[in-house]
Scaffold this motif. Structure first.
Motif, PDB file in Angstrom:
ATOM      1  N   THR A  65     -54.998  10.381 -16.974  1.00 12.18           N
ATOM      2  CA  THR A  65     -54.948  10.845 -15.656  1.00 12.18           C
ATOM      3  C   THR A  65     -56.234  10.201 -15.154  1.00 12.18           C
ATOM      4  O   THR A  65     -57.527  10.132 -15.724  1.00 12.18           O
ATOM      5  N   TYR A  66     -56.113   9.778 -13.828  1.00  9.90           N
ATOM      6  CA  TYR A  66     -57.218   9.281 -13.053  1.00  9.90           C
ATOM      7  C   TYR A  66     -57.471  10.025 -12.109  1.00  9.90           C
ATOM      8  O   TYR A  66     -56.859  10.831 -11.313  1.00  9.90           O
ATOM      9  N   ARG A  67     -58.836  10.098 -11.677  1.00  9.18           N
ATOM     10  CA  ARG A  67     -59.401  10.928 -10.558  1.00  9.18           C
ATOM     11  C   ARG A  67     -60.160  10.238  -9.626  1.00  9.18           C
ATOM     12  O   ARG A  67     -61.062   9.285  -9.914  1.00  9.18           O
ATOM     13  N   ILE A  68     -59.863  10.206  -8.469  1.00  6.36           N
ATOM     14  CA  ILE A  68     -60.449   9.177  -7.312  1.00  6.36           C
ATOM     15  C   ILE A  68     -60.863  10.269  -6.171  1.00  6.36           C
ATOM     16  O   ILE A  68     -59.956  10.921  -5.544  1.00  6.36           O
ATOM     17  N   TYR A  69     -62.192  10.122  -6.118  1.00  7.50           N
ATOM     18  CA  TYR A  69     -63.006  11.035  -5.143  1.00  7.50           C
ATOM     19  C   TYR A  69     -63.374  10.123  -3.947  1.00  7.50           C
ATOM     20  O   TYR A  69     -63.771   9.152  -4.039  1.00  7.50           O
ATOM     21  N   THR A  70     -63.157  10.567  -2.782  1.00  9.24           N
ATOM     22  CA  THR A  70     -63.375  10.313  -1.319  1.00  9.24           C
ATOM     23  C   THR A  70     -64.820  10.549  -1.190  1.00  9.24           C
ATOM     24  O   THR A  70     -65.126  11.543  -1.443  1.00  9.24           O
ATOM     25  N   PRO A  71     -65.336   9.956  -0.140  1.00  7.32           N
ATOM     26  CA  PRO A  71     -66.635  10.267   0.289  1.00  7.32           C
ATOM     27  C   PRO A  71     -66.888  11.621   0.864  1.00  7.32           C
ATOM     28  O   PRO A  71     -67.925  12.209   0.860  1.00  7.32           O
ATOM     29  N   ILE A  72     -65.603  12.206   1.429  1.00  5.84           N
ATOM     30  CA  ILE A  72     -65.746  13.426   2.137  1.00  5.84           C
ATOM     31  C   ILE A  72     -65.395  14.541   0.868  1.00  5.84           C
ATOM     32  O   ILE A  72     -65.380  15.864   1.306  1.00  5.84           O
ATOM     33  N   GLY A  73     -65.270  14.150  -0.214  1.00  4.62           N
ATOM     34  CA  GLY A  73     -64.877  15.319  -1.371  1.00  4.62           C
ATOM     35  C   GLY A  73     -63.425  15.686  -1.635  1.00  4.62           C
ATOM     36  O   GLY A  73     -63.172  16.333  -2.462  1.00  4.62           O
ATOM     37  N   ALA A  95     -47.078   8.833 -16.250  1.00  8.36           N
ATOM     38  CA  ALA A  95     -45.723   9.062 -17.511  1.00  8.36           C
ATOM     39  C   ALA A  95     -45.314   7.687 -17.604  1.00  8.36           C
ATOM     40  O   ALA A  95     -45.582   6.887 -17.059  1.00  8.36           O
ATOM     41  N   VAL A  96     -44.321   7.931 -18.804  1.00 10.20           N
ATOM     42  CA  VAL A  96     -43.767   6.506 -18.899  1.00 10.20           C
ATOM     43  C   VAL A  96     -42.830   5.962 -17.910  1.00 10.20           C
ATOM     44  O   VAL A  96     -42.976   4.854 -17.637  1.00 10.20           O
ATOM     45  N   SER A  97     -42.268   6.778 -16.934  1.00  8.08           N
ATOM     46  CA  SER A  97     -41.382   6.198 -15.832  1.00  8.08           C
ATOM     47  C   SER A  97     -41.904   6.470 -14.394  1.00  8.08           C
ATOM     48  O   SER A  97     -41.051   6.137 -13.637  1.00  8.08           O
ATOM     49  N   HIS A  98     -42.893   7.107 -14.374  1.00  7.34           N
ATOM     50  CA  HIS A  98     -43.319   7.687 -13.046  1.00  7.34           C
ATOM     51  C   HIS A  98     -44.667   8.053 -13.085  1.00  7.34           C
ATOM     52  O   HIS A  98     -45.407   8.354 -14.081  1.00  7.34           O
ATOM     53  N   LEU A  99     -45.336   8.048 -11.769  1.00  5.72           N
ATOM     54  CA  LEU A  99     -46.610   8.848 -11.592  1.00  5.72           C
ATOM     55  C   LEU A  99     -46.464  10.298 -10.858  1.00  5.72           C
ATOM     56  O   LEU A  99     -45.440  10.392 -10.078  1.00  5.72           O
ATOM     57  N   THR A 100     -47.313  11.070 -11.098  1.00  5.80           N
ATOM     58  CA  THR A 100     -47.651  12.186 -10.407  1.00  5.80           C
ATOM     59  C   THR A 100     -48.736  12.370  -9.438  1.00  5.80           C
ATOM     60  O   THR A 100     -49.916  11.903 -10.233  1.00  5.80           O
ATOM     61  N   VAL A 101     -48.776  12.464  -8.415  1.00  2.00           N
ATOM     62  CA  VAL A 101     -50.045  12.287  -7.619  1.00  2.00           C
ATOM     63  C   VAL A 101     -50.199  13.788  -6.698  1.00  2.00           C
ATOM     64  O   VAL A 101     -49.416  14.396  -6.378  1.00  2.00           O
ATOM     65  N   LYS A 102     -51.298  14.172  -7.183  1.00  4.73           N
ATOM     66  CA  LYS A 102     -51.866  15.603  -6.384  1.00  4.73           C
ATOM     67  C   LYS A 102     -53.346  15.240  -5.681  1.00  4.73           C
ATOM     68  O   LYS A 102     -54.262  14.528  -6.213  1.00  4.73           O
ATOM     69  N   LYS A 119     -43.471  -0.947 -21.316  1.00  5.89           N
ATOM     70  CA  LYS A 119     -42.418  -1.373 -22.557  1.00  5.89           C
ATOM     71  C   LYS A 119     -41.722  -0.194 -23.256  1.00  5.89           C
ATOM     72  O   LYS A 119     -40.590  -0.453 -23.368  1.00  5.89           O
ATOM     73  N   LYS A 120     -42.333   0.888 -23.294  1.00  3.32           N
ATOM     74  CA  LYS A 120     -41.716   1.965 -23.954  1.00  3.32           C
ATOM     75  C   LYS A 120     -40.437   2.346 -23.205  1.00  3.32           C
ATOM     76  O   LYS A 120     -39.434   2.760 -23.613  1.00  3.32           O
ATOM     77  N   LYS A 121     -40.925   2.379 -21.748  1.00  2.00           N
ATOM     78  CA  LYS A 121     -39.647   2.949 -20.922  1.00  2.00           C
ATOM     79  C   LYS A 121     -38.450   1.947 -20.793  1.00  2.00           C
ATOM     80  O   LYS A 121     -37.249   2.350 -21.123  1.00  2.00           O
ATOM     81  N   ASN A 122     -38.718   0.633 -20.882  1.00  2.00           N
ATOM     82  CA  ASN A 122     -37.673  -0.561 -20.827  1.00  2.00           C
ATOM     83  C   ASN A 122     -36.966  -0.298 -22.048  1.00  2.00           C
ATOM     84  O   ASN A 122     -35.973  -0.474 -22.210  1.00  2.00           O
ATOM     85  N   GLU A 123     -37.579   0.022 -23.419  1.00  2.00           N
ATOM     86  CA  GLU A 123     -36.805   0.186 -24.604  1.00  2.00           C
ATOM     87  C   GLU A 123     -36.022   1.187 -24.669  1.00  2.00           C
ATOM     88  O   GLU A 123     -34.978   1.415 -25.552  1.00  2.00           O
TER      89      GLU A 123
END
Length: 458
Positions: free
Chosen positions: A272-280, A288-295, A453-457
């Motif tokens: 899980t990665y958290r990216i903060y913009t200057p305005i908060g 996940a193995v086969s996709h990303l979830t963005v909130k 790699k795991k997803k392709n396998e």
């Protein structure tokens, strides 16, 4: 103050034994005699005059997300020695604890408060201030104290370390709706105002864009290898001339452009990665193995100033389908209010609307996943938005001024043990810093490789 006795009415010297410090009232009284040894007449007293720096705004109110102005005025010339020489006084905003996460700071300045010059020493001083927040979303209706003090002056003891009365600054809060804009496998979307729908197209989409600041989030949607027909394969976050990219199609987790150092990228856990913009505004990316979830968690500065697949943050579902060409997509489904949403609405597929936010369909848009030929199209982050302060641990002022482009303090992020995995630095990277940074990024890329790699396998 002690009385001063002088027979020469054209000149009176008020030295430090007579007038110890500014901040008090001074008046004069006169009695006359008809002869040198005659009886004095009645005393005539002048009106009192305040000697010091008058606070013209002892109490101000600031709307959260906006700035306010403190107005001060010296009532007498500061005086220099020798006479008619040029000197100045520094009036500083005192910040006693450098680790506090809320409080009053200065808006875009080159000093710690204000400077009083000899040639115009009784002019009104205007000091722009803002509130430093510890969270872009949480409520914070509070009253803060602002304290100003002059420097230590050995050559001018009268004005040395003169502390002004406390100024009260009240913050009127703005309530941010609880909605989070989400994009997850399917591709299912939820707008800021919690209006669900589904995307059934491939492309690089503008998920969120701020209408005032140079901030946006794009997502890369491609067909899945199995399961749902479409998945989110990448996300690119931009603020000014900084762009951070997570792209599973290219095995990339890094800054593709880094010129302003205004994005704050951190990791929580392993995926899980958290990216903060200057305005908060905060963008959470779960891998996940086969996709990303963005909130996307909006800040108070996103109110009525967002567009894209996330819609407009205003607690009104009926206005969430403004397209990339500024026209509105209308149907029976888009006319539904927020409280009329039912489970079937999750399968609503407004293809005309969603496709209008594919980057290549939006006038003037830049594809953040492919910036090689469009670097000059990114506008720099505005310097006039910087927050500045000078620390005064133990009440002793440090002359170094610290400025940041972030409108929200990073202190709470450190308390939550979020790991800063990427530092946006293009200039003067030492060998040790470069080694640490590359080691971290290589580990992230290895994790991304093993997921793929795991997803392709499978």
């Amino acid at each position: 103050m002690k009385p001063v006795y002088f027979s020469n009415l054209s000149y009176v010297l008020l030295n430090k034994t007579n007038l110890v410090t500014p901040g008090g009232n001074v008046s004069c009284s006169v009695r006359s005699r008809t002869t040198a040894r005659g009886l004095p007449g009645l005393s005539v007293k002048s009106a009192e005059i305040f000697i010091g720096i008058k606070v013209l705004t002892p109490y101000i109110t600031i709307k959260r997300g906006e700035s306010g102005v403190i107005r001060l005025q010296p009532t007498v010339p500061i005086g220099c020695f020798p006479k008619n020489s040029n000197c100045q006084l520094s009036l500083n905003l005192i910040r006693s604890n450098k680790y506090f996460s809320q409080g009053i700071v200065l808006l875009e300045t080159t000093n710690c408060g204000a400077t009083i010059h000899t040639e115009n020493s009784t002019a009104v001083l205007e000091i722009a201030v803002v509130v430093e927040e510890d969270n872009g979303r949480a409520m914070m209706a509070k009253t803060f104290d602002a304290v100003f003090r002059t420097d230590l002056y050995l050559f001018h003891a009268f004005w040395s370390e003169y502390t002004l009365p406390v100024i009260k600054i009240h913050v009127n809060d703005v309530r941010v709706p609880n909605g989070v804009c989400t994009a997850y496998s399917g591709v299912y979307m939820m707008t800021f105002d919690q209006r669900p729908y589904k995307i059934q197209s491939a492309g690089d989409f503008i998920m969120y864009k701020h209408t005032e600041y140079q901030i946006q989030v794009q997502i890369r949607i491609r067909t899945c290898h199995h399961g749902s027909p479409y998945c989110i394969w990448g996300v690119a976050v931009q603020a000014g001339r900084d762009v951070f990219v997570i792209d599973k199609t290219m095995g990339m987790v890094d800054f593709s452009v880094c010129s302003d150092s205004v994005l704050d990228v951190r990791r929580e856990g392993t995926t899980t990665y958290r990216i903060y913009t200057p305005i908060g505004t905060r963008i959470d990316v779960s891998m996940a193995v086969s996709h990303l979830t963005v909130k996307i968690y909006p800040s108070v500065r996103d109110m009525e100033k967002s567009e894209g697949l996330c819609g407009t943050l205003i607690s009104d579902c009926t206005d969430d389908f403004r397209m990339g060409n500024n026209a509105y997509f209308h149907s029976l489904d888009t006319a539904k209010t927020c409280n009329a949403i039912v489970f079937q609405d999750y399968n609503f597929k407004p293809r005309v609307f969603s496709n209008s936010w594919i980057g290549s369909h939006v006038p003037g848009a830049v594809n953040l996943f492919n910036l090689s030929s469009n670097l000059t199209s990114l506008q720099p982050w505005r310097n006039d938005l910087r927050r500045c302060h000078c620390d005064a641990p133990g009440g002793k002022l440090q002359r170094e001024i610290n400025c940041t482009s972030g409108m929200v303090s990073t202190h709470r992020r450190i308390e939550r043990s979020e790991i800063k995995i990427s530092t946006c630095r293009n200039h003067n990277i030492s060998g040790e810093d470069r080694f640490k940074r590359n080691t971290t990024l290589n580990k992230i890329k290895r994790d991304l490789y093993h997921h793929t790699k795991k997803k392709n396998e499978d």
